[in-house]
Design a protein around this motif. Structure first.
Motif, PDB file in Angstrom:
ATOM      1  N   VAL A  95      24.274  60.535 -23.628  1.00 31.15           N
ATOM      2  CA  VAL A  95      24.469  59.951 -22.300  1.00 31.15           C
ATOM      3  C   VAL A  95      24.667  58.447 -22.440  1.00 31.15           C
ATOM      4  CG1 VAL A  95      23.213  61.712 -21.001  1.00 31.15           C
ATOM      5  CG2 VAL A  95      21.940  59.790 -21.938  1.00 31.15           C
ATOM      6  N   CYS A  96      25.537  57.889 -21.617  1.00 31.03           N
ATOM      7  CA  CYS A  96      25.721  56.442 -21.620  1.00 31.03           C
ATOM      8  C   CYS A  96      24.572  55.801 -20.837  1.00 31.03           C
ATOM      9  CB  CYS A  96      27.088  56.065 -21.064  1.00 31.03           C
ATOM     10  SG  CYS A  96      27.373  56.587 -19.383  1.00 31.03           S
ATOM     11  N   TYR A  97      24.617  54.493 -20.669  1.00 28.00           N
ATOM     12  CA  TYR A  97      23.465  53.799 -20.104  1.00 28.00           C
ATOM     13  C   TYR A  97      23.274  54.013 -18.603  1.00 28.00           C
ATOM     14  CZ  TYR A  97      19.990  50.342 -18.977  1.00 28.00           C
ATOM     15  OH  TYR A  97      18.859  49.741 -18.500  1.00 28.00           O
ATOM     16  N   ASP A  98      24.283  53.729 -17.789  1.00 30.57           N
ATOM     17  CA  ASP A  98      24.097  53.847 -16.337  1.00 30.57           C
ATOM     18  C   ASP A  98      25.361  54.375 -15.661  1.00 30.57           C
ATOM     19  OD1 ASP A  98      25.784  51.609 -16.330  1.00 30.57           O
ATOM     20  OD2 ASP A  98      24.223  50.209 -15.740  1.00 30.57           O
ATOM     21  N   HIS A  99      25.300  54.534 -14.351  1.00 31.42           N
ATOM     22  CA  HIS A  99      26.409  55.115 -13.591  1.00 31.42           C
ATOM     23  C   HIS A  99      27.664  54.247 -13.689  1.00 31.42           C
ATOM     24  CE1 HIS A  99      28.270  57.777 -10.720  1.00 31.42           C
ATOM     25  NE2 HIS A  99      28.682  56.718 -10.037  1.00 31.42           N
ATOM     26  N   GLU A 100      27.496  52.952 -13.631  1.00 31.05           N
ATOM     27  CA  GLU A 100      28.642  52.039 -13.743  1.00 31.05           C
ATOM     28  C   GLU A 100      29.364  52.243 -15.078  1.00 31.05           C
ATOM     29  OE1 GLU A 100      29.492  47.241 -14.095  1.00 31.05           O
ATOM     30  OE2 GLU A 100      27.609  47.905 -13.200  1.00 31.05           O
ATOM     31  N   ALA A 101      28.589  52.376 -16.149  1.00 28.47           N
ATOM     32  CA  ALA A 101      29.176  52.607 -17.471  1.00 28.47           C
ATOM     33  C   ALA A 101      29.869  53.964 -17.522  1.00 28.47           C
ATOM     34  CB  ALA A 101      28.090  52.528 -18.543  1.00 28.47           C
ATOM     35  N   GLU A 103      31.238  55.603 -15.019  1.00 26.56           N
ATOM     36  CA  GLU A 103      32.464  55.521 -14.231  1.00 26.56           C
ATOM     37  C   GLU A 103      33.550  54.687 -14.914  1.00 26.56           C
ATOM     38  OE1 GLU A 103      33.264  57.252 -11.404  1.00 26.56           O
ATOM     39  OE2 GLU A 103      31.435  58.299 -11.970  1.00 26.56           O
ATOM     40  N   SER A 104      33.145  53.755 -15.769  1.00 28.79           N
ATOM     41  CA  SER A 104      34.133  52.894 -16.424  1.00 28.79           C
ATOM     42  C   SER A 104      34.866  53.589 -17.568  1.00 28.79           C
ATOM     43  CB  SER A 104      33.464  51.619 -16.950  1.00 28.79           C
ATOM     44  OG  SER A 104      32.689  51.907 -18.099  1.00 28.79           O
ATOM     45  N   ARG A 105      34.317  54.691 -18.047  1.00 26.76           N
ATOM     46  CA  ARG A 105      34.980  55.412 -19.149  1.00 26.76           C
ATOM     47  C   ARG A 105      36.227  56.105 -18.635  1.00 26.76           C
ATOM     48  NH1 ARG A 105      32.535  55.868 -24.134  1.00 26.76           N
ATOM     49  NH2 ARG A 105      34.119  57.417 -24.595  1.00 26.76           N
ATOM     50  N   LYS A 106      37.317  55.885 -19.307  1.00 26.82           N
ATOM     51  CA  LYS A 106      38.586  56.505 -18.910  1.00 26.82           C
ATOM     52  C   LYS A 106      38.746  57.895 -19.521  1.00 26.82           C
ATOM     53  CE  LYS A 106      39.834  52.782 -16.779  1.00 26.82           C
ATOM     54  NZ  LYS A 106      39.045  52.577 -15.603  1.00 26.82           N
ATOM     55  N   GLN A 107      38.235  58.077 -20.737  1.00 23.55           N
ATOM     56  CA  GLN A 107      38.344  59.355 -21.436  1.00 23.55           C
ATOM     57  C   GLN A 107      37.001  59.754 -22.020  1.00 23.55           C
ATOM     58  OE1 GLN A 107      41.257  58.560 -24.468  1.00 23.55           O
ATOM     59  NE2 GLN A 107      42.964  59.199 -23.164  1.00 23.55           N
ATOM     60  N   ASN A 175      24.770  47.819 -27.734  1.00 24.86           N
ATOM     61  CA  ASN A 175      26.014  48.594 -27.708  1.00 24.86           C
ATOM     62  C   ASN A 175      26.654  48.365 -26.355  1.00 24.86           C
ATOM     63  OD1 ASN A 175      25.922  51.764 -29.472  1.00 24.86           O
ATOM     64  ND2 ASN A 175      27.571  50.289 -29.424  1.00 24.86           N
ATOM     65  N   GLY A 176      27.901  48.749 -26.221  1.00 28.44           N
ATOM     66  CA  GLY A 176      28.492  48.769 -24.897  1.00 28.44           C
ATOM     67  C   GLY A 176      27.752  49.812 -24.070  1.00 28.44           C
ATOM     68  N   ALA A 177      27.474  49.529 -22.830  1.00 23.31           N
ATOM     69  CA  ALA A 177      26.712  50.447 -21.985  1.00 23.31           C
ATOM     70  C   ALA A 177      27.429  51.777 -21.797  1.00 23.31           C
ATOM     71  CB  ALA A 177      26.437  49.806 -20.629  1.00 23.31           C
ATOM     72  N   ASP A 178      28.744  51.792 -22.015  1.00 28.02           N
ATOM     73  CA  ASP A 178      29.494  53.031 -21.829  1.00 28.02           C
ATOM     74  C   ASP A 178      29.511  53.907 -23.080  1.00 28.02           C
ATOM     75  OD1 ASP A 178      31.134  51.373 -23.339  1.00 28.02           O
ATOM     76  OD2 ASP A 178      32.969  51.964 -22.297  1.00 28.02           O
TER      77      ASP A 178
END
Length: 192
Positions: A95-101, A103-107, A175-178
């Motif tokens: 799992v990534c860090y948060d909802h914003e991260a 949603e920012s993932r394109k793939q 790391n990047g949050a995403d």
């Protein structure tokens, strides 16, 4: 503990309630070094009085956290549970860090985020300080890492932090949050 209670009701069946208390009591008694001077009867009374907290504890257990009492806050008279599984809980990895991260993932989006999962479970993500406190009670995350609560200034810049234990030392990384990995989950805390 394989079945999940209805997430909308956040209530346990009588069988789940009894099974969970039996399991948590056995873990409490097996690991007295984590909570010296505390008595199970007092912990159980607090749990019985707050069924929504019991549901959160069930979710911690169901996802592989092996929650146990690690402290008592004398000011608030609350018992503090942490996930005490040897490695970051299996049911909370990739799992990534948060909802914003998320949603920012394109793939290749993960199914969820750490912050979302913790909120649904009714628990708090461990802070770096809490993570270090946990590591004083044993050796955790020797192979896997755990996201920890990230300071706002780091998160604002797109990052997030995680910890693990290697070479008998607790390390904090970024790391990047995403980002998300099968070898990274998160640990939570619950105050009852």
């Amino acid at each position: 503990m394989t079945t999940s209670p209805s997430s909308s009701k956040k209530e346990l069946s009588l069988e789940q309630h009894e099974e969970l208390l039996k399991l948590i009591k056995a873990r409490f008694e097996k690991n007295m070094d984590r909570h010296q001077g505390l008595e199970w009867a007092n912990v159980q009374a607090k749990l019985e009085a707050q069924t929504e907290k019991l549901w959160s504890l069930y979710e911690m257990e169901r996802t592989g956290g092996e929650p146990d009492v690690v402290d008592h806050d004398n000011k608030t008279n609350e018992y503090i549970f942490y996930d005490c599984s040897a490695e970051s809980p299996k049911g909370r990895r990739s799992v990534c860090y948060d909802h914003e991260a998320l949603e920012s993932r394109k793939q290749h989006k993960p199914e969820n985020s750490t912050i979302n999962m913790a909120a649904v479970m009714g628990i708090e993500l461990l802070t770096e300080v809490q993570y270090r406190e946990l590591q004083k009670l044993g050796n955790f995350d020797l192979k896997i890492s755990s996201w920890v609560k990230t300071p706002a200034n780091i998160r604002k810049l797109g990052g997030a932090i995680f910890c693990d234990r290697r070479y008998d030392t607790v390390f904090v990384y970024h790391n990047g949050a995403d980002s998300y990995y099968a070898a990274r989950g998160f640990r939570g805390s619950l105050r009852v």
